[in-house]
Design a protein around this motif. Structure first.
Motif, PDB file in Angstrom:
ATOM      1  N   TRP A  35       2.123   1.947   9.025  1.00  0.00           N
ATOM      2  CA  TRP A  35       1.093   1.630  10.017  1.00  0.00           C
ATOM      3  C   TRP A  35       1.473   0.448  10.892  1.00  0.00           C
ATOM      4  O   TRP A  35       0.910   0.259  11.962  1.00  0.00           O
ATOM      5  CB  TRP A  35      -0.232   1.359   9.330  1.00  0.00           C
ATOM      6  N   GLY A  36       2.367  -0.362  10.403  1.00  0.00           N
ATOM      7  CA  GLY A  36       2.807  -1.510  11.190  1.00  0.00           C
ATOM      8  C   GLY A  36       4.304  -1.658  11.031  1.00  0.00           C
ATOM      9  O   GLY A  36       4.971  -0.749  10.541  1.00  0.00           O
TER      10      GLY A  36
ATOM     11  N   ARG B  45       2.001   9.324 -10.398  1.00  0.00           N
ATOM     12  CA  ARG B  45       2.115  10.452  -9.483  1.00  0.00           C
ATOM     13  C   ARG B  45       3.174  10.201  -8.411  1.00  0.00           C
ATOM     14  O   ARG B  45       2.921   9.533  -7.434  1.00  0.00           O
ATOM     15  CB  ARG B  45       0.763  10.730  -8.823  1.00  0.00           C
TER      16      ARG B  45
ATOM     17  N   TYR C 189       2.898   8.353   2.653  1.00  0.00           N
ATOM     18  CA  TYR C 189       2.427   7.035   3.098  1.00  0.00           C
ATOM     19  C   TYR C 189       3.008   6.718   4.462  1.00  0.00           C
ATOM     20  O   TYR C 189       4.203   6.875   4.691  1.00  0.00           O
ATOM     21  CB  TYR C 189       2.809   5.974   2.064  1.00  0.00           C
ATOM     22  N   PHE C 190       2.128   6.264   5.332  1.00  0.00           N
ATOM     23  CA  PHE C 190       2.537   6.018   6.710  1.00  0.00           C
ATOM     24  C   PHE C 190       2.972   4.573   6.885  1.00  0.00           C
ATOM     25  O   PHE C 190       2.556   3.693   6.131  1.00  0.00           O
ATOM     26  CB  PHE C 190       1.366   6.334   7.645  1.00  0.00           C
TER      27      PHE C 190
ATOM     28  N   GLN D 237      -1.683  13.628  -2.033  1.00  0.00           N
ATOM     29  CA  GLN D 237      -1.733  12.339  -1.333  1.00  0.00           C
ATOM     30  C   GLN D 237      -0.485  11.509  -1.641  1.00  0.00           C
ATOM     31  O   GLN D 237      -0.570  10.321  -1.931  1.00  0.00           O
ATOM     32  CB  GLN D 237      -3.005  11.579  -1.688  1.00  0.00           C
TER      33      GLN D 237
ATOM     34  N   PHE E 159      -2.520   6.267 -11.402  1.00  0.00           N
ATOM     35  CA  PHE E 159      -3.975   6.381 -11.334  1.00  0.00           C
ATOM     36  C   PHE E 159      -4.582   6.157 -12.706  1.00  0.00           C
ATOM     37  O   PHE E 159      -4.024   6.573 -13.716  1.00  0.00           O
ATOM     38  CB  PHE E 159      -4.375   7.761 -10.819  1.00  0.00           C
TER      39      PHE E 159
ATOM     40  N   ASP F  57       0.814  -1.220   0.000  1.00  0.00           N
ATOM     41  CA  ASP F  57       0.000   0.000   0.000  1.00  0.00           C
ATOM     42  C   ASP F  57       0.844   1.265   0.000  1.00  0.00           C
ATOM     43  O   ASP F  57       0.313   2.364  -0.033  1.00  0.00           O
ATOM     44  CB  ASP F  57      -0.951  -0.006   1.216  1.00  0.00           C
ATOM     45  N   GLN F  58       2.154   1.119   0.038  1.00  0.00           N
ATOM     46  CA  GLN F  58       3.010   2.312   0.037  1.00  0.00           C
ATOM     47  C   GLN F  58       3.455   2.604  -1.392  1.00  0.00           C
ATOM     48  O   GLN F  58       4.562   2.276  -1.795  1.00  0.00           O
ATOM     49  CB  GLN F  58       4.193   2.101   0.966  1.00  0.00           C
TER      50      GLN F  58
ATOM     51  N   GLU G 190       8.819   2.152  11.458  1.00  0.00           N
ATOM     52  CA  GLU G 190       7.425   2.030  11.899  1.00  0.00           C
ATOM     53  C   GLU G 190       6.984   3.292  12.639  1.00  0.00           C
ATOM     54  O   GLU G 190       7.738   3.856  13.424  1.00  0.00           O
ATOM     55  CB  GLU G 190       7.259   0.822  12.825  1.00  0.00           C
TER      56      GLU G 190
ATOM     57  N   MET H  95       0.445  14.353   5.935  1.00  0.00           N
ATOM     58  CA  MET H  95      -0.400  13.586   5.030  1.00  0.00           C
ATOM     59  C   MET H  95      -1.664  14.366   4.739  1.00  0.00           C
ATOM     60  O   MET H  95      -2.219  14.299   3.650  1.00  0.00           O
ATOM     61  CB  MET H  95      -0.769  12.238   5.651  1.00  0.00           C
TER      62      MET H  95
END
Ligand code: SF4
Ligand code: SF4
Lengths: 324, 508
Positions: free
Chosen positions: A212-213, A159, A209-210, A206, A145, A138-139, A235, A200
């Motif tokens: 998250w884990g 992008r 990207y974080f 956009q 697009f 997801d990063q 992380e 963000m």
């Protein structure tokens, strides 16, 4: 190396001036100033920033006196804190400015050109980027697009980070973890980022990207974990496209550009006014942009992106979003 | 009134018994004796929580404590698994903790309005409520600030926020940080000042009681923070001056805190966050939920400590009317925001408005409209439901609905794609926030922490503002005395100078 590939034969491009011919295996030694030192275009960063109209965010704040009020609050910390990106514009890419010599002017002003007429949406760029930087699925630091043009046909829009000249992401970071180098790269210091994610929110593209884990583990890298090469990711912090900053001083173009099978991406340098694609074609940047009516994404946001899009027939970047 | 005047009064030709004793009391007030007569019943009621520890107290504290501990466990789990375990993703980058921050810092405003505004407007009926309101503000603000910790991706680095070399003063987060810290200081002072006379009274009570660890701790504490109070007129004058000042100061401070909090959203370019109405909306929302929380807490503690004689149904009805005004304003402001954004029809704005009203966020949105907009109006409109129970129920619903509204403020604009590709919206990986047990437990823990901390606070400090109420009572009595003197005068033809009310008033 990934971009040691056969040159793909492409239809000739309208208005393209190939000045440097083919350079060896994706290297950008052709970007040195002596190769093509003339720039007559408004693309020159200094010139364009002078002629820019309107008020930038920082100037707005300064005029509105916010800085003064805040200064009164904290006393001596002020001078360092005022105006995020000014304070953050430290020379972290000193190694990259090898060609400058005694001059204080940075040797390069990096930018990217994306030719939407050639992108076929294969997402090789995204994959190459994720492989090189050990990112999760997801990063998508460079995302592609799927768009619809006016006649209902599909086209694709890669992008990356726009490397804004007035980056809102730098502006809003409470701890100065984002900064802009003197070569125009906006980078994240992941050993300082506290993960408020307000950048963000601030980025109109956009492009952030974080983690998250737990970050994807990576083998030993040629560089230490640093803003120019944030591998592996950390992380709880934010990551984004870095234009492969650590590679640039070594004369290598970013992974996405070097791997695009359609030659749709160009790495460019506004300072020397040249750009190069995966096949090693070198173009005169200003002329190429002018002749092909290059546009920037969401220019109305006042971010002054350094990514230029060449649009095909009927295509647009959906620029009609509300701006500040 | 100067000392000389008092002396003249004493040597003057007053004839009635009342005025002679009165003058004595004035003189002694200047010599350092409290001129306000103590009211045993008020003192007894106010000290009840301090002195008696019922079974239910322990039950409540243990139950609430378990919930709080569960929240801490959840936070540790989140530390281990990362923020993704709380339901976040790259689209819903801000969600529940940000809504919690706004909601919990918002409810602190209840203390400011009930206490400061009513104090400034000299609404005498406020007196029995002020301590509960101020204490609620005092405990909810740190709880709200705590949400910064789970909100951060790298919470161990939170120290960077208080490390000046790292400060980037152009960041709205830092503005928030400064504003909330200043407000915390003001809230502590605002709790402490009216408490000063009561500390002395508490100390007296405790000294009369058994000597155990708790009394010893209290004595030590009060000796430091409040032992110099004698209640003389100059002291009261200083205290009233200071209270007036802080009441004036805390209102703009609370307004600024809640509007600065909104800047974190409204200073961005994102459609749905970029709203100039946000500062006002946030302030009114904070007031609204804050008053609701004060009502709930007042109802609970009134029941628990049998304070019905002091906190009456009238108090609730009056606060209920304040609720109606605030609720209607809030609903109208929300309507304005949605109307303007939806009507302008720019792509980004139209998209989030549509998603909120009839898209994937319609359930929480309409829950808010009914719960915080219509239901309280209905409950307060009918005399049959306009009682303590009804108003307290309405307040609980308001608190819940306002929390949901904060989610509706935060999540829809965040999850609205900024690159308007048709497939972008539909694609499966375009996420929204998914509730997991971790943030829910943490939110519940924070909610439980409010009554828990209040139960503890009232173990140490009286639940009613004794000195304030005694002053009010003295004024009322003075008034009665005045009336009786007048009637005596009317029947006997004797003139009398002064009455207690006037003298106390003139001096304070
Ligand atoms: S690799 Fe090239 S052609 Fe493929 S999606 Fe990326 S930019 Fe488009
Ligand atoms: S595109 Fe976004 S992340 Fe990149 S510099 Fe601009 S604001 Fe920052």
């Amino acid at each position: 190396m990934a971009f040691n590939r056969q040159k793909v034969q492409l239809p000739s491009r309208t208005g393209t001036e190939i000045t440097g011919g083919s350079c060896s295996s994706g290297e950008i030694s052709g970007l040195l100033p002596d190769q093509d030192g003339t720039y007559t275009d408004s693309m020159h960063p200094d010139k364009s920033s002078e002629s820019r109209e309107g008020i930038s965010r920082r100037h707005f704040l300064e005029r509105a006196g916010v800085v003064g009020i805040a200064g009164a609050l904290v006393g001596t910390g002020v001078l360092e804190g005022v105006g995020g990106h000014k304070a953050g514009a430290v020379t972290t890419t000193t190694s990259a400015s090898q060609a400058t010599g005694a001059s204080s002017k940075p040797a390069h002003q990096w930018c990217m050109v994306i030719d939407l007429r050639y992108c076929n949406g294969c997402k090789v760029c995204t994959q190459a980027c994720q492989t090189a930087h050990y990112l999760h699925k997801d990063q998508t630091w460079i995302d592609v697009f799927t768009m619809k043009n006016a006649s209902g046909n599909t086209y694709y829009m890669p992008r990356p980070c726009m490397m804004c000249e007035d980056p809102p992401c730098v502006q809003v970071c409470p701890v100065k973890a984002n900064f802009r180098t003197d070569e125009g790269l906006v980078l994240v210091n992941q050993s300082r980022c506290i993960g408020t994610r307000i950048c963000m929110n601030a980025c109109p593209y956009q492009a952030r990207y974080f983690n998250w884990g737990p970050a994807k583990s990576a083998p030993r890298q040629p560089f230490p974990q640093e803003p120019e090469w944030p591998v592996p990711q950390v992380e709880g912090t934010v990551g984004k496209c870095i234009f492969c900053a650590a590679m640039l001083p070594m004369g290598k173009i970013p992974e996405c550009v070097g791997n695009c099978p359609m030659d749709a991406l160009y790495m460019g340098d506004l300072e020397t006014d040249v750009a190069v694609n995966a096949s090693g074609q070198v173009i005169k940047l200003s002329a190429f942009l002018a002749n092909n009516d290059a546009v920037k994404f969401k220019e109305s946001y006042g971010t002054h992106p350094r990514v230029f899009y060449i649009l095909g027939h009927d295509q647009d970047l959906d620029n009609d979003e509300e701006a500040g | 009134m100067t000392r000389k005047q008092v002396d003249t009064m004493e040597t003057g030709t007053s004839t009635t018994m009342t005025s002679r004793t009165l003058e004595k009391s004035i003189k002694s007030a200047y010599d350092g004796v409290d001129p306000v007569p103590p009211r045993e019943d008020i003192r007894e009621a106010a000290m009840r929580p301090v002195l008696e520890t019922g079974k239910w107290w322990w039950t409540a504290v243990i139950t609430l404590g378990v919930v709080v501990i569960a929240g801490i466990v959840a936070w540790v789990m989140q530390l281990r698994d990362g923020l993704g375990s709380a339901g976040y993703n790259n689209q819903a980058f801000w969600a529940i903790y940000e809504a919690d921050l706004v909601a919990f810092i918002g409810v602190t405003y209840g203390g400011a309005v009930v206490s400061a505004v009513l104090r400034l407007t000299k609404a005498r009926w406020r007196a029995p409520l002020t301590r509960i309101a101020e204490a609620t503000a005092l405990v909810t603000l740190p709880i709200g600030m705590m949400f910064i910790i789970p909100h951060l991706g790298e919470s161990p680095r939170i120290w960077e926020l208080v490390w000046p070399p790292y400060w980037n003063l152009s960041s709205p987060i830092l503005w928030d940080f400064f504003a909330v810290s200043t407000y915390l200081l003001a809230t502590v002072v605002f709790f402490y000042l009216p408490l000063i006379p009561d500390l002395k009274i508490t100390l007296e009570r405790l000294s009369a009681g058994p000597d155990n660890l708790k009394t010893r701790i209290c004595k030590k504490l009060y000796a430091i923070v409040g032992n110099n109070w004698i209640g003389s007129i100059p002291q009261r004058r200083v205290l009233h001056g200071a209270l007036g000042l802080i009441s004036i100061m805390i209102i703009p401070m609370a307004v600024s805190v809640h509007s600065v909090l909104s800047f974190a959203f409204s200073s961005s370019s994102r459609a749905g966050y970029l709203e100039t109405i946000f500062p006002v909306l946030f302030v009114v929302g904070a007031l609204y939920s804050g008053v609701a929380l004060v009502i709930v807490m007042a109802a609970a503690f009134r029941r628990g400590y049998r304070l019905e004689r002091y906190i009456t149904e009238k108090h609730f009805v009056r606060l209920g009317f304040i609720l109606i005004a605030l609720g209607a304003t809030y609903l109208y402001l929300t309507f304005t925001e949605y109307l303007v954004d939806g009507y302008s029809g720019t792509i980004g704005n139209a998209a989030w408005v549509r998603q909120t009203i009839m898209g994937r966020y319609w359930i929480p949105f309409w829950f808010f409209v009914v719960g915080a907009g219509l239901l309280p109006l209905v409950i307060l409109a009918f005399r049959r439901t306009r009682n303590v129970k009804g108003i307290a129920t309405a307040s609980v619903i308001i608190l819940l609905a306002m929390w949901v509204k904060r989610l509706v403020i935060v999540i829809p604009p965040a999850t609205e794609p900024l690159v308007k590709s048709p497939l972008n919206v539909a694609s499966a990986n375009w996420g929204t926030f998914h509730f997991t047990w971790i943030p829910i437990t943490i939110t519940l823990a924070a909610t439980a922490a409010i009554p828990l901390l209040l139960l503890v606070v009232f173990k140490f400090f009286p639940i009613l503002p004794v000195a304030d109420m005694e002053e009010m009572a003295a004024e009322t009595e003075g008034l009665e005395e005045d009336l009786s003197t007048l009637s005596v005068m009317a029947s006997t033809g004797n003139g009398s100078s002064g009455n207690r009310k006037e003298i106390i008033h003139a001096n304070i």
